[in-house]
Design a protein around this motif. Structure first.
Motif, PDB file in Angstrom:
ATOM      1  N   PHE A 286       1.077  -1.225   0.106  1.00 46.27           N
ATOM      2  CA  PHE A 286      -0.043  -0.078  -0.226  1.00 46.27           C
ATOM      3  C   PHE A 286       1.128   0.841   0.584  1.00 46.27           C
ATOM      4  O   PHE A 286       1.493   1.423   1.543  1.00 46.27           O
ATOM      5  CB  PHE A 286      -0.894   0.311   0.847  1.00 46.27           C
ATOM      6  CG  PHE A 286      -2.194  -1.004   1.400  1.00 46.27           C
ATOM      7  CD1 PHE A 286      -2.695  -0.519   0.619  1.00 46.27           C
ATOM      8  CD2 PHE A 286      -1.617  -2.590   1.885  1.00 46.27           C
ATOM      9  CE1 PHE A 286      -4.010  -2.039   0.804  1.00 46.27           C
ATOM     10  CE2 PHE A 286      -2.508  -3.387   2.177  1.00 46.27           C
ATOM     11  CZ  PHE A 286      -3.864  -3.429   1.455  1.00 46.27           C
ATOM     12  N   ALA A 287       1.087   1.880  -1.483  1.00 44.10           N
ATOM     13  CA  ALA A 287       2.284   2.824  -1.446  1.00 44.10           C
ATOM     14  C   ALA A 287       1.860   4.379  -0.684  1.00 44.10           C
ATOM     15  O   ALA A 287       2.775   4.410   0.573  1.00 44.10           O
ATOM     16  CB  ALA A 287       1.974   3.269  -2.983  1.00 44.10           C
ATOM     17  N   LYS A 288       0.376   4.370  -0.373  1.00 41.40           N
ATOM     18  CA  LYS A 288       0.094   6.047   0.435  1.00 41.40           C
ATOM     19  C   LYS A 288      -0.555   5.254   1.437  1.00 41.40           C
ATOM     20  O   LYS A 288      -1.824   4.317   0.783  1.00 41.40           O
ATOM     21  CB  LYS A 288      -0.322   6.671  -0.736  1.00 41.40           C
ATOM     22  CG  LYS A 288       0.133   7.138  -1.727  1.00 41.40           C
ATOM     23  CD  LYS A 288      -0.455   8.292  -2.444  1.00 41.40           C
ATOM     24  CE  LYS A 288      -1.683   7.363  -3.528  1.00 41.40           C
ATOM     25  NZ  LYS A 288      -1.396   6.382  -3.822  1.00 41.40           N
ATOM     26  N   ASP A 289      -1.127   5.493   2.122  1.00 38.91           N
ATOM     27  CA  ASP A 289      -2.013   5.724   3.435  1.00 38.91           C
ATOM     28  C   ASP A 289      -3.817   5.618   2.665  1.00 38.91           C
ATOM     29  O   ASP A 289      -3.964   4.862   2.998  1.00 38.91           O
ATOM     30  CB  ASP A 289      -1.920   6.830   4.484  1.00 38.91           C
ATOM     31  CG  ASP A 289      -0.180   5.976   5.987  1.00 38.91           C
ATOM     32  OD1 ASP A 289      -0.193   5.604   5.045  1.00 38.91           O
ATOM     33  OD2 ASP A 289      -0.330   6.842   6.208  1.00 38.91           O
ATOM     34  N   THR A 290      -3.370   6.067   2.082  1.00 38.88           N
ATOM     35  CA  THR A 290      -5.465   7.089   1.247  1.00 38.88           C
ATOM     36  C   THR A 290      -5.303   4.879   0.437  1.00 38.88           C
ATOM     37  O   THR A 290      -6.632   5.325   0.039  1.00 38.88           O
ATOM     38  CB  THR A 290      -5.074   7.948   0.503  1.00 38.88           C
ATOM     39  OG1 THR A 290      -4.286   7.957  -0.308  1.00 38.88           O
ATOM     40  CG2 THR A 290      -4.603   9.189   1.592  1.00 38.88           C
ATOM     41  N   ASP A 291      -4.522   4.561   0.466  1.00 37.72           N
ATOM     42  CA  ASP A 291      -4.621   3.191  -0.550  1.00 37.72           C
ATOM     43  C   ASP A 291      -5.507   2.545   0.049  1.00 37.72           C
ATOM     44  O   ASP A 291      -5.957   1.675   0.044  1.00 37.72           O
ATOM     45  CB  ASP A 291      -3.531   2.629  -1.140  1.00 37.72           C
ATOM     46  CG  ASP A 291      -2.226   3.447  -2.208  1.00 37.72           C
ATOM     47  OD1 ASP A 291      -3.669   4.066  -3.178  1.00 37.72           O
ATOM     48  OD2 ASP A 291      -1.700   3.872  -2.086  1.00 37.72           O
TER      49      ASP A 291
END
Length: 215
Positions: free
Chosen positions: A154-159
């Motif tokens: 999950f590259a970004k927390d928003t993923d």
């Protein structure tokens, strides 16, 4: 079962020689998880979207491109989805939920949908709790390969996304464990067998990115 997808039974790549999985994952997938609240206020489903690396994607095309047109047709994509649907069942489809520390049983996805864009394989599927799951207590959501053969990132927390008023009201925290710290804290448990066991281990979750909701 085609060679490139045999690893999805042992964990996503028979086209590469086995190595220590933790140190050298062979397949890489960028992930997005959507956690969906139902109209009754319980958890309705978890939706997964995985985009695989170009090397693995190329190996899949090589095995499933029956008409050799360097792309994957609708029927070829469906065959890949059916293979993955069968293969990942014993690994819980790399999707794990806990409530107050206890595992939540999930039903099998109805299907694994597969697409091929920009030289990458994409997979989409959703899973539902087998029993009604109230949105309360400490809920944890994550996606990982128990054998550590595939790195799901999950590259970004928003993923890691929640959809629903009760879910949105929970306290959110994305946990990204530090591998060096995990190894240092668990030296007595992380033996050579742990790193080389092809069947996987529950200890894998210690290294995985996950979303924790306090509701």
């Amino acid at each position: 079962m085609k060679n490139a997808l045999l690893p999805l039974a042992v964990s996503l790549s028979a086209c590469l020689a086995p190595m220590t999985a933790f140190a050298h994952p062979h397949i890489f997938a960028e992930a997005r998880m959507e956690i969906i609240e139902g109209a009754d206020g319980n958890l309705e489903e978890v939706r997964n979207i995985w985009r695989f690396d170009e090397m693995f994607s190329a190996s899949v095309v090589l095995d499933y491109d029956k008409n050799s047109d360097a792309k994957l047709d609708k029927e070829e994509l469906a065959e890949i989805g059916n293979t993955v649907h069968e293969s990942l069942a014993e690994f819980s489809y790399y999707t794990f939920i806990t409530q107050n520390g206890k595992p939540v049983d999930l039903g099998k996805p109805d299907a694994i949908h597969v697409d091929y864009k920009d030289n990458q394989i994409l997979m989409f599927f959703s899973m539902k709790p087998q029993k009604p799951l109230p949105i309360k207590g400490l809920l944890s959501f994550g996606a990982w390969d128990p054998t550590m053969y595939t790195a799901i990132d999950f590259a970004k927390d928003t993923d890691l996304v929640v959809k629903g008023s009760h879910l949105a009201a929970c306290k959110h925290k994305v946990i990204r464990p530090n591998p060096d710290e995990i190894i240092s804290q668990n030296q007595n448990n992380l033996t050579d067998a742990f790193f080389n066991d092809p069947t996987g281990t529950d200890m894998t979750k210690l290294f995985a990115t996950r979303l924790e909701l306090t509701c």
